[in-house]
Design an enzyme around this catalytic site. Structure first.
Site, PDB file in Angstrom:
ATOM      1  N   ARG A   1      -0.085   9.080  -9.693  1.00 54.03           N
ATOM      2  CA  ARG A   1      -0.185   7.792  -8.995  1.00 54.03           C
ATOM      3  C   ARG A   1       0.554   6.667  -9.728  1.00 54.03           C
ATOM      4  O   ARG A   1       1.153   5.787  -9.119  1.00 54.03           O
ATOM      5  CB  ARG A   1      -1.669   7.411  -8.828  1.00 54.03           C
TER       6      ARG A   1
ATOM      7  N   ASP B   1       0.829  -1.211   0.000  1.00 52.83           N
ATOM      8  CA  ASP B   1       0.000   0.000   0.000  1.00 52.83           C
ATOM      9  C   ASP B   1       0.860   1.257   0.000  1.00 52.83           C
ATOM     10  O   ASP B   1       1.998   1.238   0.466  1.00 52.83           O
ATOM     11  CB  ASP B   1      -0.920  -0.035   1.233  1.00 52.83           C
TER      12      ASP B   1
ATOM     13  N   SER C   1      -7.029  -5.633  -6.167  1.00 51.20           N
ATOM     14  CA  SER C   1      -8.218  -6.145  -5.461  1.00 51.20           C
ATOM     15  C   SER C   1      -9.454  -6.050  -6.344  1.00 51.20           C
ATOM     16  O   SER C   1      -9.463  -5.314  -7.342  1.00 51.20           O
ATOM     17  CB  SER C   1      -8.443  -5.334  -4.175  1.00 51.20           C
TER      18      SER C   1
ATOM     19  N   LEU D   1      10.918 -20.562  -3.873  1.00 49.10           N
ATOM     20  CA  LEU D   1       9.817 -19.698  -3.415  1.00 49.10           C
ATOM     21  C   LEU D   1       8.585 -19.831  -4.316  1.00 49.10           C
ATOM     22  O   LEU D   1       8.702 -19.829  -5.538  1.00 49.10           O
ATOM     23  CB  LEU D   1      10.297 -18.237  -3.442  1.00 49.10           C
TER      24      LEU D   1
ATOM     25  N   HIS E   1       3.128   3.317  -8.810  1.00 53.77           N
ATOM     26  CA  HIS E   1       3.019   1.893  -9.162  1.00 53.77           C
ATOM     27  C   HIS E   1       4.282   1.432  -9.904  1.00 53.77           C
ATOM     28  O   HIS E   1       4.787   0.345  -9.655  1.00 53.77           O
ATOM     29  CB  HIS E   1       1.783   1.636 -10.034  1.00 53.77           C
TER      30      HIS E   1
ATOM     31  N   ARG F   1       1.588  -4.979   6.161  1.00 51.44           N
ATOM     32  CA  ARG F   1       0.932  -3.922   5.386  1.00 51.44           C
ATOM     33  C   ARG F   1       1.779  -2.660   5.469  1.00 51.44           C
ATOM     34  O   ARG F   1       2.143  -2.230   6.567  1.00 51.44           O
ATOM     35  CB  ARG F   1      -0.480  -3.630   5.893  1.00 51.44           C
TER      36      ARG F   1
HETATM   37  C1  FPP Z   1      -1.524   0.155  -3.495  1.00 48.43           C
HETATM   38  O1  FPP Z   1      -1.175   1.510  -3.536  1.00 48.43           O
HETATM   39  C2  FPP Z   1      -0.981  -0.618  -4.591  1.00 48.43           C
HETATM   40  C3  FPP Z   1      -1.708  -1.204  -5.594  1.00 48.43           C
HETATM   41  C4  FPP Z   1      -3.171  -1.091  -5.675  1.00 48.43           C
HETATM   42  C5  FPP Z   1      -1.082  -1.939  -6.691  1.00 48.43           C
HETATM   43  C6  FPP Z   1       0.208  -2.652  -6.440  1.00 48.43           C
HETATM   44  C7  FPP Z   1       0.866  -2.891  -7.740  1.00 48.43           C
HETATM   45  C8  FPP Z   1       2.190  -2.841  -8.012  1.00 48.43           C
HETATM   46  C9  FPP Z   1       3.204  -2.624  -6.983  1.00 48.43           C
HETATM   47  C10 FPP Z   1       2.702  -2.948  -9.413  1.00 48.43           C
HETATM   48  C11 FPP Z   1       2.475  -4.194 -10.202  1.00 48.43           C
HETATM   49  C12 FPP Z   1       2.496  -5.472  -9.483  1.00 48.43           C
HETATM   50  C13 FPP Z   1       3.312  -6.545  -9.718  1.00 48.43           C
HETATM   51  C14 FPP Z   1       3.053  -7.797  -8.971  1.00 48.43           C
HETATM   52  C15 FPP Z   1       4.455  -6.523 -10.663  1.00 48.43           C
HETATM   53  P1  FPP Z   1      -2.319   2.586  -3.661  1.00 48.43           P
HETATM   54  O2  FPP Z   1      -2.453   2.960  -5.079  1.00 48.43           O
HETATM   55  O3  FPP Z   1      -3.572   2.084  -3.031  1.00 48.43           O
HETATM   56  O4  FPP Z   1      -1.698   3.758  -2.820  1.00 48.43           O
HETATM   57  P2  FPP Z   1      -2.470   4.873  -1.987  1.00 48.43           P
HETATM   58  O5  FPP Z   1      -3.156   4.156  -0.857  1.00 48.43           O
HETATM   59  O6  FPP Z   1      -1.379   5.751  -1.530  1.00 48.43           O
HETATM   60  O7  FPP Z   1      -3.423   5.540  -2.908  1.00 48.43           O
END
Ligand code: FPP
Length: 247
Positions: free
Chosen positions: A34, A21, A66, A132, A38, A189
């Protein structure tokens, strides 16, 4: 002493689950959008997977997308799916070298065809690896999974394949998408949020919970090892008294 050096190699958690997160907030704090968050989060996925493999964790489950994330702006959903495809393309060779087996849990039929195909190819290519198990939770939510299991079990009862009395924890677990995967020992988390957010709610019943303020794009090997050291200080009682636990 580094956190890695403090780890007791005899007490490595078998399964670590992570809610990644804070990508968006991290990016915003740098004046970026944003998606930049990512993009930087992908490197943390690499580092944490490598770190887990180095210390002998057998299962690492990452909450990558999700069910609720489908409601994000279309450009962000597309960017995440794109990052996923690229990450798989760029990493299959490394997964083979590091003996990593890729698994996916969630409602993968909702994923774009291209993403699904790439995932399926990577899963079959890495299927025989014995190090793993890297489990990506994609289009996943616990309530979806539990409802899905309930429907499958109800159908089996209706068809007379099982009796209501046969429904126990093992049968229920066997109808979840995590069938065959042990329950997480530790949930991490990042980014300071103190929630489970519809993630592995059945499977986390006895897991140790670890929260850190570090945002996912800055969560690399040492913060991961710090979480393991913290986990190793806990006493897991599974409802028993302290005296009943064999030390
Ligand atoms: C949460 O941050 C993160 C996600 C919803 C996506 C996680 C995805 C990646 C790290 C990239 C691709 C994944 C792989 C497995 C290669 P958020 O956007 O909810 O952050 P915020 O709470 O600050 O808005």
């Amino acid at each position: 002493m580094t956190f890695k050096e403090q780890i007791d190699k005899e007490r490595i958690p078998r399964h670590v689950a992570v809610i990644m997160d804070g990508n968006g907030r991290w990016a915003k704090s740098k004046g970026e959008d944003r998606i930049f968050g990512h993009q930087n989060g992908v490197d943390s996925v690499d580092q944490v997977s490598e770190a887990a493999g180095e210390i002998g964790v057998k299962y690492l489950t990452l909450y990558a997308f999700s069910t609720e994330n489908w409601n994000r702006p279309e450009a962000e959903v597309d960017a995440l799916m794109g990052l996923l495809v690229d990450a798989i393309k760029n990493n299959v060779r490394k997964m083979m070298k590091n003996n990593v087996r890729l698994l996916v849990i969630g409602d993968i039929n909702r994923l774009p065809q291209m993403t699904r195909e790439k995932l399926q190819d990577a899963m079959s290519e890495t299927g025989q690896n014995t190090g793993l198990n890297l489990v990506l939770a994609l289009s996943y939510s616990s309530r979806w999974e539990i409802l899905n299991a309930t429907k499958k079990i109800a159908q089996s009862v209706k068809e007379g394949k099982i009796q209501i009395e046969d429904i126990d924890e093992t049968l229920f677990s066997d109808n979840l998408t995590t069938v065959g995967i042990p329950d997480p020992d530790l949930l991490i988390r990042t980014s300071g949020e103190l929630r489970i957010s519809n993630f592995l709610m059945w499977q986390l019943s006895y897991s140790e919970l670890y929260f850190t303020d570090i945002c996912w794009p800055e969560f690399k090997k040492e913060p991961f090892f710090e979480a393991i050291v913290d986990y190793q200080k806990r006493e897991r009682r599974f409802g028993k008294t302290s005296e009943q636990i064999v030390k």
